[in-house]
Design a protein around this motif. Sequence first.
Motif, mmCIF file in Angstrom:
data_model
loop_
_atom_site.group_PDB
_atom_site.id
_atom_site.type_symbol
_atom_site.label_atom_id
_atom_site.label_comp_id
_atom_site.label_asym_id
_atom_site.label_seq_id
_atom_site.Cartn_x
_atom_site.Cartn_y
_atom_site.Cartn_z
ATOM 1 N N GLN A 13 0.813 -1.212 0.000
ATOM 2 C CA GLN A 13 0.000 0.000 0.000
ATOM 3 C C GLN A 13 0.848 1.265 0.000
ATOM 4 O O GLN A 13 0.346 2.346 -0.312
ATOM 5 C CB GLN A 13 -0.922 -0.004 1.223
ATOM 6 C CG GLN A 13 -1.963 -1.103 1.208
ATOM 7 C CD GLN A 13 -2.843 -1.058 2.444
ATOM 8 O OE1 GLN A 13 -2.913 -0.067 3.159
ATOM 9 N NE2 GLN A 13 -3.537 -2.166 2.709
ATOM 10 N N PHE A 14 2.115 1.138 0.342
ATOM 11 C CA PHE A 14 3.014 2.295 0.384
ATOM 12 C C PHE A 14 4.040 2.263 -0.747
ATOM 13 O O PHE A 14 5.057 2.951 -0.692
ATOM 14 C CB PHE A 14 3.728 2.354 1.730
ATOM 15 C CG PHE A 14 2.805 2.597 2.887
ATOM 16 C CD1 PHE A 14 2.400 3.882 3.214
ATOM 17 C CD2 PHE A 14 2.312 1.534 3.632
ATOM 18 C CE1 PHE A 14 1.534 4.109 4.276
ATOM 19 C CE2 PHE A 14 1.455 1.745 4.692
ATOM 20 C CZ PHE A 14 1.058 3.041 5.022
ATOM 21 N N GLY A 15 3.794 1.443 -1.776
ATOM 22 C CA GLY A 15 4.623 1.464 -2.965
ATOM 23 C C GLY A 15 5.815 0.531 -2.947
ATOM 24 O O GLY A 15 6.606 0.537 -3.891
ATOM 25 N N PHE A 16 5.955 -0.297 -1.918
ATOM 26 C CA PHE A 16 7.075 -1.231 -1.862
ATOM 27 C C PHE A 16 6.650 -2.534 -2.552
ATOM 28 O O PHE A 16 6.286 -3.516 -1.902
ATOM 29 C CB PHE A 16 7.480 -1.482 -0.410
ATOM 30 C CG PHE A 16 8.015 -0.263 0.299
ATOM 31 C CD1 PHE A 16 9.347 0.091 0.187
ATOM 32 C CD2 PHE A 16 7.175 0.537 1.047
ATOM 33 C CE1 PHE A 16 9.846 1.218 0.838
ATOM 34 C CE2 PHE A 16 7.656 1.663 1.694
ATOM 35 C CZ PHE A 16 8.992 2.020 1.593
ATOM 36 N N PHE A 34 8.044 2.924 -4.964
ATOM 37 C CA PHE A 34 7.800 3.330 -6.338
ATOM 38 C C PHE A 34 6.570 4.224 -6.443
ATOM 39 O O PHE A 34 5.587 4.045 -5.708
ATOM 40 C CB PHE A 34 7.618 2.101 -7.236
ATOM 41 C CG PHE A 34 8.895 1.360 -7.510
ATOM 42 C CD1 PHE A 34 9.706 1.730 -8.564
ATOM 43 C CD2 PHE A 34 9.285 0.301 -6.708
ATOM 44 C CE1 PHE A 34 10.889 1.051 -8.827
ATOM 45 C CE2 PHE A 34 10.458 -0.388 -6.948
ATOM 46 C CZ PHE A 34 11.267 -0.004 -8.014
ATOM 47 N N PHE A 35 6.646 5.157 -7.386
ATOM 48 C CA PHE A 35 5.548 6.044 -7.724
ATOM 49 C C PHE A 35 5.134 5.770 -9.174
ATOM 50 O O PHE A 35 5.921 5.274 -9.983
ATOM 51 C CB PHE A 35 5.960 7.514 -7.567
ATOM 52 C CG PHE A 35 6.199 7.927 -6.143
ATOM 53 C CD1 PHE A 35 5.247 8.643 -5.441
ATOM 54 C CD2 PHE A 35 7.388 7.583 -5.497
ATOM 55 C CE1 PHE A 35 5.454 9.019 -4.132
ATOM 56 C CE2 PHE A 35 7.614 7.952 -4.181
ATOM 57 C CZ PHE A 35 6.637 8.672 -3.488
ATOM 58 N N VAL A 36 3.894 6.104 -9.489
ATOM 59 C CA VAL A 36 3.367 5.883 -10.837
ATOM 60 C C VAL A 36 3.741 7.059 -11.718
ATOM 61 O O VAL A 36 3.395 8.211 -11.415
ATOM 62 C CB VAL A 36 1.834 5.694 -10.801
ATOM 63 C CG1 VAL A 36 1.297 5.482 -12.224
ATOM 64 C CG2 VAL A 36 1.458 4.531 -9.909
ATOM 65 N N ARG A 37 4.467 6.759 -12.792
ATOM 66 C CA ARG A 37 4.832 7.820 -13.733
ATOM 67 C C ARG A 37 3.821 7.941 -14.866
ATOM 68 O O ARG A 37 3.448 9.047 -15.258
ATOM 69 C CB ARG A 37 6.227 7.557 -14.310
ATOM 70 C CG ARG A 37 6.798 8.736 -15.113
ATOM 71 C CD ARG A 37 8.134 8.382 -15.737
ATOM 72 N NE ARG A 37 7.970 7.489 -16.873
ATOM 73 C CZ ARG A 37 7.781 7.916 -18.134
ATOM 74 N NH1 ARG A 37 7.748 9.208 -18.397
ATOM 75 N NH2 ARG A 37 7.643 7.048 -19.112
ATOM 76 N N ARG A 38 3.354 6.791 -15.373
ATOM 77 C CA ARG A 38 2.451 6.833 -16.528
ATOM 78 C C ARG A 38 1.555 5.596 -16.512
ATOM 79 O O ARG A 38 1.987 4.517 -16.111
ATOM 80 C CB ARG A 38 3.258 6.894 -17.832
ATOM 81 C CG ARG A 38 2.414 7.035 -19.096
ATOM 82 C CD ARG A 38 3.298 7.180 -20.330
ATOM 83 N NE ARG A 38 2.507 7.296 -21.535
ATOM 84 C CZ ARG A 38 1.985 8.435 -21.983
ATOM 85 N NH1 ARG A 38 2.182 9.550 -21.297
ATOM 86 N NH2 ARG A 38 1.278 8.474 -23.096
ATOM 87 N N THR A 82 14.743 6.589 -11.094
ATOM 88 C CA THR A 82 13.783 7.603 -10.637
ATOM 89 C C THR A 82 12.748 7.041 -9.685
ATOM 90 O O THR A 82 11.861 7.781 -9.225
ATOM 91 C CB THR A 82 13.066 8.215 -11.857
ATOM 92 O OG1 THR A 82 12.372 7.172 -12.569
ATOM 93 C CG2 THR A 82 14.068 8.886 -12.791
ATOM 94 N N ASP A 83 12.817 5.740 -9.394
ATOM 95 C CA ASP A 83 11.869 5.075 -8.489
ATOM 96 C C ASP A 83 10.435 5.254 -8.975
ATOM 97 O O ASP A 83 9.513 5.573 -8.212
ATOM 98 C CB ASP A 83 12.000 5.607 -7.054
ATOM 99 C CG ASP A 83 13.363 5.291 -6.454
ATOM 100 O OD1 ASP A 83 14.038 4.382 -6.982
ATOM 101 O OD2 ASP A 83 13.735 5.947 -5.466
ATOM 102 N N THR A 84 10.224 5.037 -10.265
ATOM 103 C CA THR A 84 8.889 5.153 -10.847
ATOM 104 C C THR A 84 8.575 3.897 -11.644
ATOM 105 O O THR A 84 9.474 3.119 -12.000
ATOM 106 C CB THR A 84 8.774 6.378 -11.770
ATOM 107 O OG1 THR A 84 9.761 6.270 -12.813
ATOM 108 C CG2 THR A 84 8.982 7.666 -10.988
#
Length: 999
Positions: free
Chosen positions: A425-428, A458-462, A523-525
Motif C-alpha cells: 500500500q506504500f509502494g514497496f 515506487f511512484f506511478v509515472r504513466r 527515478t523510483d517510478t
Amino acid sequence: MMCHRPGRLRVVLLCLSVFSTPAFLLEAQQPAEQQPAAQQQPPPQQTAPQQQPAAPQQPAPQQPTPRPTNPFETVPTTPQPEAPKQQIQNVPEAKPEATKPGQAPEDVIEAIEFRGARRVRQDTLQALIVSKKGDKFDEETLHRDFIALWNSGRFDDIRIEREPGKTGWIIRFVVVERPVVRSIKYEGNKSMSVSEILDRYKERKVGLVVESQYDPNKVQHAKNVLIEMEAERGHQYAKVDAELRRVPPSSLELTFKVDEGPKVKVGVIDVEGNNAFSDKDVIRAMKNLHPLGIPYSIFFENLFDRTYDSTKLEEDKQRIQVFYQEHGYFMAHVTDVTVTMRQVGGAGMHIWLIHPNHIGTRADLRVDIEEGRKYHLNNITFTGVKFFKTPEALMRPLFGMSKGEVFSTAKLKKGIETMRKLYGQFGFIDFVVEPEPQPVPNSDQVDLSLSVDEGKQFFVRRIDFSGNVTTRDKVIRREMLIDEGQIFNNHLWELSILRLNQLGYFEPLKAEDAADIKRDTKTDTVDLTLKVKERGKNSIQLNGGVSEISGSFIGLSYSTNNFLGLGETLGLSSQLGTRLREVKFSFTEPYLFDKPIQSGFTLYVNRFNYNQGTEASILAGQNLLPLFNQLGAQNLLNYIQDGYGGTVFVSYALRRSFARVGLAYGYDISSLKTLTTAASDYFTYLDFEGVGGPNTLSGIRTSKITPSYTYNTVNHPITPTGGKSLYFSFSYAGIGGNVNTLSPTIDAKYFHPGLKRGHVVGMHFAGKFITGYGGRVAPPFARYYMGGENDIRGFDIWGISPIAFLPSDGTVNVYNNDGTQRMQKVYINNQPTYQPVTMTIPTYQFAYPGGDTSLVTNFEYRIPIFGPVVLAYFADAGVDRLTLPSQLALNPERVQELNAEFPQANFSGRAYIAPGTQKIRASTGLELQVLMPVVNAPFRLYFAYNPSVFRGYIQPPIAAYRDDFPNSATYINALETIGQPLPLFERYTTVRFSIGRTF
C-alpha cells in the motif's frame, strides 16, 4: 572355344577391380538396418568423408599402413613439430579433374547432397548445417554439421561421404530417418478414458502424438504418466507395456497395453504417538487418503473409503506436520508410515451401501508421529525494517500473536501475507520477508526473526491502455483508483481491477497479470500498461413458445452495455403473446457530467389478458378450461389490464468504496377492462382504494419514490467467481396518485471459490414485502408471484401464489323435482319463448391474488466442464404468502349489501385462504450452462426435481344452505357448479430451456 571367352573376360575384370580398389574403401562403414531402440542412442561413430580416387596407371605394392584418423573424433593429441595438413591419412589424394599438372587442388565444396531423407525437405536440412556451396572444405565445420543434424532428433544414423567433382569436393550426407508413429492405441484402460489420457499428456508435456517421429524417451514418459494415472485411481500394481509394430515403408503402430491389476482402497488408518490430538483429528488432516463423508458427524464421517494412491502419501505426511505446526507443535513430524495390503470381502453378509462386502484389496496405514513440545512465542526481532519506526507494534495486528502465546505457523504465514499487502500500500512492490523461527534449547519457547528487504518505494509515472478498440480510455481511467504521480498502491490497484471486471466490458482481469509494469530504479517510478480484451458489447435474446392452454408468445430483446464505447447502457425489449404484451426501453449513463453519478430512465407499456380458466390450468399443469366453462362465462374472473409509465433514477458512488446510494422516482397508470360480470363485481367492490374511493376500473395512478443502498464487490457481472453484494431499498407510494403503499426490499448475493480450482459456490437471498397505509391496500398488480427460472426453477412462471376465495354471489339454474330444467315463458318482440329459470345464491369467488410477502433463497455449485460449458447443481426454496389477510378484503358497503341479500351467509368481508397453498416450495436439480459470446448470457437447460409441492383438490367454502333452494335437485346442481373442488397438482419434475441466470 568362344563359349569360354565371356567367363575368362569376367575373371580378368574382377582381378583388375580388386587390385585397383583403395584400402580405405574396404573399410568403409556400411549402414546397418536400424531398429527402434529402447532409449536415446548416442551419435554413431563418424567415418571419414569417402572419396573416389582416380585409377592409377600401375598398381603400387601394398604397404602396411595404420588405420586412417577419423576427422570427426576430437581426440586430444600432443602437438608435433611437423603436423600434416591433410587429416585423412594414407588415402591416395584424388584431385579434381580441372586441376592442372603441378598445381595444388582447391579444397572447396562444389556441392552438398542429402540422401535417404524422404519426409524432411532438402532446404530444411540445408538450413540446419553451416557448410554452404563454395565454402572451403573444413573438417571441423563438417563435424559441427554432423552434430547439428544428429541433435535435430530426426535420424537414427548419419554418414558423411565426399567425392571429387569438376571444381571441388562433393559432400554427401547419407541419413537414415526415424520412423513415424502412424497410430497410438490403448488396451485395457478401463478406469480412464482416452480423452483423460490426452489431457494428462498435455499437462505433463509428453509430446507423443500421431504423425510425430518415434522417440523412445517420449514413449517411456507416456508409460510413466499412465502408471501415475492408474495409481491415482487405486491401481497401485498396474503395468504398462508399449508394443511396436512396423508399418511399411517407415512407420510404426504404437500400442499401450495396460494391465490395471486389483483396485486398492484405503483400509484402516492407525495413528501412533498422538497424545495431543485424537486419531480422527489427525486423519482429517490427510486430505488425500481419509474416508469420504460428512465432516465432524458421528455416524456419517467415514461413509466411503478413499482410493489408495501411494504418490499422495507423502503429501498427507506433510499435511499432518503442517496441522501440528499450526497448533504450536513446531518440531512435530511423521517418523514412519507402514502400508500393509490385505484382501477383503466375499464372505459374510452383504448390505447395500452400509456393508457392500465387495471383494478387493485394502491398504492399512500405520502412521507414527513424534509430536514433541508445544511451543510458545518468546522474542520477535525485525531486521531491515526502515519504513516503520516501531515494527514490534505490528506483531499483534499483523500476526495475531504476542509473547507467551502459542506459536502457530498458520498465523505466521497469514501475517507475512498481510505484511506484504501493508508494504504494497506504500509502494514497496518488491518487498520480501524471510522468517527464521529458532526453538530455544531445553524449553518450549521459539524466537522468531524476520529478515526484511523493503526494496524501493515506487511512484506511478504513466498509465497506458492496450486492447481497448471500442472503449474510450477515459472509461477505463475513471475506474482506476490510482493516478499518475501517486504512490503505486497495490491495494488500490487490486480494487481498480475489480471495478473494471464489474463493468463486464472486458474478459476477466487478474491484478497480477493485468498490466506490464516497467520499473525505473533510477527515478523510483513505474510505467503501467493495462492490457484488456474486449467482450461483445451487444446482447440479443430471442424466445418464444406455443401452448394449447396459454396460447403463443414471442420475445425479442437487445441491449448494449458499452454504447459508442462510452460505457452507456441502452436496452430495448418486447414480448408479444396471447397473455402478455410488453415493450420496454431503458438508458443508463454511468458517469453524468464526468462525475461518479449514475443516472438513467425506463419507459414501458404493457397489456395483460387474464383468463381465470387459463391461469388455473397453468397453475394445475392440466387443461381445466372445460371445468371452468361449466361454471358459466359470466361467473369467471376474466379481464384485461393495461398499464404504462416510467422511472428515472440517479445514484452516487461513495468515495473509494463499492457502495452507492440512489434515489428513483416512478409513475405508473394502470386500468382494467372487465370481460365478465364476476370480474366487474370483483374490481368494483374489492377494497383496493378504500371506502368510496376510485378503483382500477377508473384507473390506478401510482407515484412512488425509492431510496436505495447498494454494496457490490462481485468480480464479474456474468461469470462471477468471488465477492458479495447487498441491495436494500424502501419504496414509498403516496406522493400524488391514488395509491398508498410501503414496500421494503432486500437482495443479497455471495460467491466464493469451490472445492477445486475453477469451481464456484453461489448463494442468493431476496425478500420483499408490500402493504397499504392510510386506509388503503396495495393494488393487485403490485403483489408478488413466484415460480420460474428467476427464483424457483422447477415451477411454472408465476405459478406460486396463495389461492383465495372472496365473498360474492352467483347465478345457478333452477331444476324441477324430477331433475329437469325448469323453464319459463317470456315474450321477446311479442313472441313467446322459453328460457331457463335461474336464481342468485351466495358464493365465494376463486382468486389468484399474489402475496404481500415473498422470500426466496438460491444455492448453486458451478463446475466448469470445458470452454464455455458449465454444469451447476442448484437448490431453490421460497415462500409466497399473504401475511396480512386484511389487505385483501371487500369494500364494507359491498359486504353489507351481500349480507342484506343473504343474511344466512354472514359474510365477514375477509378473504378465505385455501389451506396448503402458502406452503414453502422447493426445487433442486442440475443445470447445463453454455455462455455464448454474442448473447453475453448463458443458454441453460435444466432438470429440476420439486420435493415440496402442493398436490390435491382445493375445496371452495359453501355459503348457501339447503333451505335456500326450492328442491334437492337445484341444491345438488348448485353444489356441482359452484362447490366443485378444483384440482391443483404441481409437477414433481421439470425440464426447461431458457437464457440468463437466476442470480
